[in-house]
Scaffold this motif. Structure first.
Motif, PDB file in Angstrom:
ATOM      1  N   PRO A   1      -3.008   4.794-147.853  1.00  0.00           N
ATOM      2  CA  PRO A   1      -3.198   5.441-146.553  1.00  0.00           C
ATOM      3  C   PRO A   1      -4.592   5.142-146.017  1.00  0.00           C
ATOM      4  N   GLU A   2      -4.725   5.199-144.690  1.00  0.00           N
ATOM      5  CA  GLU A   2      -6.046   4.930-144.105  1.00  0.00           C
ATOM      6  C   GLU A   2      -7.083   5.921-144.613  1.00  0.00           C
ATOM      7  N   SER A   3      -6.641   7.137-144.900  1.00  0.00           N
ATOM      8  CA  SER A   3      -7.635   8.142-145.270  1.00  0.00           C
ATOM      9  C   SER A   3      -8.405   7.783-146.548  1.00  0.00           C
TER      10      SER A   3
ATOM     11  N   VAL B   1     -16.947  18.111-138.843  1.00  0.00           N
ATOM     12  CA  VAL B   1     -18.185  17.715-139.545  1.00  0.00           C
ATOM     13  C   VAL B   1     -17.886  16.397-140.232  1.00  0.00           C
ATOM     14  N   LEU B   2     -18.809  15.454-140.200  1.00  0.00           N
ATOM     15  CA  LEU B   2     -18.492  14.137-140.743  1.00  0.00           C
ATOM     16  C   LEU B   2     -19.486  13.645-141.798  1.00  0.00           C
ATOM     17  N   PRO B   3     -19.550  14.326-142.930  1.00  0.00           N
ATOM     18  CA  PRO B   3     -20.439  13.822-143.982  1.00  0.00           C
ATOM     19  C   PRO B   3     -20.026  12.414-144.438  1.00  0.00           C
ATOM     20  N   SER B   4     -18.727  12.094-144.288  1.00  0.00           N
ATOM     21  CA  SER B   4     -18.278  10.755-144.702  1.00  0.00           C
ATOM     22  C   SER B   4     -18.984   9.676-143.882  1.00  0.00           C
ATOM     23  N   THR B   5     -19.241   9.971-142.613  1.00  0.00           N
ATOM     24  CA  THR B   5     -19.939   8.982-141.781  1.00  0.00           C
ATOM     25  C   THR B   5     -21.392   8.823-142.242  1.00  0.00           C
ATOM     26  N   ALA B   6     -22.000   9.921-142.686  1.00  0.00           N
ATOM     27  CA  ALA B   6     -23.361   9.833-143.226  1.00  0.00           C
ATOM     28  C   ALA B   6     -23.375   8.895-144.438  1.00  0.00           C
TER      29      ALA B   6
ATOM     30  N   ASN C   1     -15.905   0.421-145.643  1.00  0.00           N
ATOM     31  CA  ASN C   1     -16.614   1.189-144.624  1.00  0.00           C
ATOM     32  C   ASN C   1     -15.657   1.698-143.549  1.00  0.00           C
ATOM     33  N   HIS C   2     -15.931   2.867-143.001  1.00  0.00           N
ATOM     34  CA  HIS C   2     -15.065   3.359-141.934  1.00  0.00           C
ATOM     35  C   HIS C   2     -15.702   3.258-140.548  1.00  0.00           C
ATOM     36  N   SER C   3     -16.903   2.695-140.498  1.00  0.00           N
ATOM     37  CA  SER C   3     -17.545   2.475-139.204  1.00  0.00           C
ATOM     38  C   SER C   3     -17.098   1.103-138.707  1.00  0.00           C
TER      39      SER C   3
ATOM     40  N   PRO D   1     -12.957   5.237-128.685  1.00  0.00           N
ATOM     41  CA  PRO D   1     -12.166   6.167-129.498  1.00  0.00           C
ATOM     42  C   PRO D   1     -11.463   5.454-130.648  1.00  0.00           C
ATOM     43  N   SER D   2     -11.249   6.198-131.709  1.00  0.00           N
ATOM     44  CA  SER D   2     -10.643   5.663-132.925  1.00  0.00           C
ATOM     45  C   SER D   2      -9.161   5.325-132.712  1.00  0.00           C
ATOM     46  N   GLU D   3      -8.653   4.378-133.478  1.00  0.00           N
ATOM     47  CA  GLU D   3      -7.257   3.960-133.281  1.00  0.00           C
ATOM     48  C   GLU D   3      -6.651   3.378-134.556  1.00  0.00           C
TER      49      GLU D   3
ATOM     50  N   PRO E   1      -6.645  -4.047-133.664  1.00  0.00           N
ATOM     51  CA  PRO E   1      -6.843  -2.627-133.969  1.00  0.00           C
ATOM     52  C   PRO E   1      -8.052  -2.377-134.876  1.00  0.00           C
ATOM     53  N   GLU E   2      -8.621  -1.206-134.726  1.00  0.00           N
ATOM     54  CA  GLU E   2      -9.698  -0.785-135.632  1.00  0.00           C
ATOM     55  C   GLU E   2      -9.137  -0.702-137.064  1.00  0.00           C
ATOM     56  N   HIS E   3      -8.005  -0.006-137.200  1.00  0.00           N
ATOM     57  CA  HIS E   3      -7.336   0.076-138.506  1.00  0.00           C
ATOM     58  C   HIS E   3      -5.962  -0.549-138.391  1.00  0.00           C
ATOM     59  N   LEU E   4      -5.612  -1.385-139.352  1.00  0.00           N
ATOM     60  CA  LEU E   4      -4.270  -1.971-139.404  1.00  0.00           C
ATOM     61  C   LEU E   4      -3.632  -1.562-140.723  1.00  0.00           C
TER      62      LEU E   4
ATOM     63  N   SER F   1      -2.778  10.989-139.159  1.00  0.00           N
ATOM     64  CA  SER F   1      -4.180  11.154-139.592  1.00  0.00           C
ATOM     65  C   SER F   1      -5.123  10.501-138.599  1.00  0.00           C
ATOM     66  N   GLN F   2      -4.635   9.532-137.866  1.00  0.00           N
ATOM     67  CA  GLN F   2      -5.492   9.003-136.804  1.00  0.00           C
ATOM     68  C   GLN F   2      -5.403   9.880-135.556  1.00  0.00           C
ATOM     69  N   ALA F   3      -4.180  10.357-135.271  1.00  0.00           N
ATOM     70  CA  ALA F   3      -3.965  11.153-134.048  1.00  0.00           C
ATOM     71  C   ALA F   3      -4.798  12.431-134.049  1.00  0.00           C
ATOM     72  N   GLU F   4      -5.089  12.975-135.236  1.00  0.00           N
ATOM     73  CA  GLU F   4      -5.825  14.245-135.255  1.00  0.00           C
ATOM     74  C   GLU F   4      -7.316  14.060-134.971  1.00  0.00           C
ATOM     75  N   HIS F   5      -7.765  12.804-134.880  1.00  0.00           N
ATOM     76  CA  HIS F   5      -9.187  12.594-134.595  1.00  0.00           C
ATOM     77  C   HIS F   5      -9.578  13.068-133.205  1.00  0.00           C
ATOM     78  N   GLY F   6      -8.730  12.783-132.217  1.00  0.00           N
ATOM     79  CA  GLY F   6      -9.111  13.204-130.871  1.00  0.00           C
ATOM     80  C   GLY F   6      -8.016  12.902-129.881  1.00  0.00           C
TER      81      GLY F   6
ATOM     82  N   GLY G   1      -9.592   4.904-147.172  1.00  0.00           N
ATOM     83  CA  GLY G   1     -10.706   4.095-146.669  1.00  0.00           C
ATOM     84  C   GLY G   1     -11.667   4.917-145.836  1.00  0.00           C
ATOM     85  N   ASP G   2     -11.155   5.935-145.174  1.00  0.00           N
ATOM     86  CA  ASP G   2     -12.023   6.807-144.373  1.00  0.00           C
ATOM     87  C   ASP G   2     -13.050   7.515-145.253  1.00  0.00           C
ATOM     88  N   TYR G   3     -12.678   7.773-146.486  1.00  0.00           N
ATOM     89  CA  TYR G   3     -13.540   8.583-147.345  1.00  0.00           C
ATOM     90  C   TYR G   3     -14.057   7.908-148.612  1.00  0.00           C
ATOM     91  N   SER G   4     -13.174   7.376-149.412  1.00  0.00           N
ATOM     92  CA  SER G   4     -13.560   7.216-150.812  1.00  0.00           C
ATOM     93  C   SER G   4     -13.285   5.876-151.485  1.00  0.00           C
TER      94      SER G   4
END
Ligand code: HSO
Ligand code: ZN
Length: 448
Positions: free
Chosen positions: A370-372, A145-150, A381-383, A249-251, A340-343, A271-276, A374-377
């Motif tokens: 950590p990237e996380s 579920v991705l409320p962070s993307t919302a 932006n993480h898009s 795909p995310s990277e 890269p998307e994230h460096l 934390s990136q590898a667990e995305h997909g 920026g992913d959340y808080s």
């Protein structure tokens, strides 16, 4: 099972000093995507049917793909009922904190005041900003579920002043939508939530249906079907809709040196590898000793085994690599080429290296970032642009939700000053009406 658990989760090592640049860039190619023709073959009929069939077609796809057969309306209109936002105090606090930081950072991206420049005496050029009126924000479903993307899409839309914010997200099999997403939609002032996913959701927002508001721009990440549908509708001039960017795909690319903490480096890769399984993670090891390299590899393996999504991690790590490089300059060259998307910079004096970053979606500087976050808080932006598109695209930002409109305003002296250049160029282009539009005015001024 036991043997599976023992299989080492290890990124392939490449010694960049031992192979040519071409060989290296081949090794760093993103996992290939299904051909767009094959995807389009599936997507086009869906888009077409929703465009023609409206709500009924949209609902039937949701019944089919999301198995949400009890759903009778494809749209949830604001104000959203309180009982759909039933969340724990901690989650509400976390969403509120993230919302505030994202809002603060994106509000700071507002241009202070409209631009106004006198390019020649009496010739004033200006530029002002207006929000895009109606935006459609796609929030993927799938394995998380991705409320962070919302939030990442909704907050800048709200800050920009978009009049209608439409959120789309695939419902769960019981027809409901996660309360975190409803709460995020409520916080950003969304007018509605479209309970649909995939190409059908994109089509509904691009063309509108009886109950889905037609939008002017569609933003947000998604799988290959969503991306193909976005590209397709943005090419249909009858739809009158634009999109944010192509998505893959995310990277992540982590640059680490002897100063780095192996446990931290591993945690970022994971934390990136667990995305997909189609995510890609790359470690650029700058002059690391064998000991340090092995310490990182051990951390990757051991931390991965403790993750609930270890199977996804295994899939991703299979096509992820550690590249050994001699110098930071080599690392930066490779990173800029990979875009890269994230460096992540886990190196000494990381903040001084940012000047050397030419292509990246978002940069995470130093061991405490950590990237996380920026992913959340944190507020960024993480898009972000993936698949190497960081070479030409920016991530979602306030500018993604506005148009810049220019204006010019001349005095009679201004027209006298610039008129001869205009008339000459009009003559070169043989556009006589253009030339005369100036001449008629200059003659008028001469008569006075
Ligand atoms: N890293 C993802 C965003 C995300 N992470 C959402 C967690 N939730 C792509 O930038
Ligand atoms: Zn993430």
């Amino acid at each position: 099972d036991q043997t599976k658990n023992e299989e080492r989760i290890l990124m392939q090592r490449i010694d960049a000093t031992a192979i040519s640049e071409e060989e290296l860039s081949k090794q760093l190619q993103r996992p290939s995507q299904k051909s767009s023709d094959a995807i389009l073959k599936i997507v086009l009929p869906i888009v077409d049917e929703v465009r023609k069939g409206g709500d009924k077609a949209l609902l039937s796809y949701t019944h089919k793909f999301e198995k949400a057969t009890s759903l009778t309306s494809p749209v949830l209109k604001a104000p959203f009922p309180k009982e759909l936002m039933d969340l724990s105090e901690e989650t509400i606090r976390a969403i509120d904190t993230s919302f505030n930081n994202i809002k603060t950072f994106h509000a700071a991206q507002r241009e202070e005041k409209p631009l106004s420049v006198e390019t020649m005496p009496g010739v004033v050029c200006g530029r002002f900003t207006r929000p895009i009126e109606r935006v459609g924000l796609y929030v993927p479903g799938g394995t998380a579920v991705l409320p962070s993307t919302a939030l990442m899409l909704g907050v800048p839309a709200m800050v920009a002043g978009c009049e209608k914010i439409v959120l789309a997200s695939p419902p769960r099999a019981d027809g409901s939508i996660s309360p975190e997403i409803v709460y995020a939609a409520h916080k950003v002032g969304a007018e509605s939530i479209v309970l649909a996913g995939g190409a059908q959701a994109v089509a509904a927002m691009a063309y509108g249906t009886e109950s889905v508001t037609k939008v002017d721009k569609i933003l947000g990440p998604g799988n290959q079907f969503v991306t193909a549908a976005k590209m397709h509708v943005s090419n249909d001039t009858n739809a009158g809709v634009s999109i944010d960017m192509p998505a893959g795909p995310s990277e992540v690319l982590v640059i680490a040196d002897e100063d780095s903490n192996p446990a931290f480096v591993a945690s970022d890769l994971l934390s990136q590898a667990e995305h997909g399984v189609d995510s890609q993670v790359i470690l650029l090891a700058v002059g690391l000793t064998e000991e340090k390299l092995q310490a990182i590899e051990t951390q990757v393996h051991e931390q991965a085994l403790r993750l609930p999504r270890v199977d996804i991690v295994r899939g991703c790590i299979k096509h992820s690599v550690t590249v050994q490089v001699k110098s930071l300059d080599d690392a930066m060259r490779i990173s800029n080429e990979y875009a890269p998307e994230h460096l992540i910079l886990q190196i000494k004096d990381a903040d001084k290296v940012v000047d050397k970053v030419m292509n990246a979606g978002s940069v995470f500087i130093g061991e405490w970032t950590p990237e996380s976050v920026g992913d959340y808080s944190a507020g960024v932006n993480h898009s972000l642009p993936t698949y190497g598109f960081a070479k030409q695209y920016s991530g979602v930002n306030l500018g993604s939700f506005v148009k810049h409109i220019t204006c010019s305003n001349l005095t009679s002296d201004g027209l006298r000053n610039v008129g001869s250049a205009v008339m000459q160029l009009a003559k070169v282009e043989q556009l006589e009406a253009h030339r005369r539009a100036v001449e008629i005015r200059l003659n008028y001024l001469d008569m006075k």
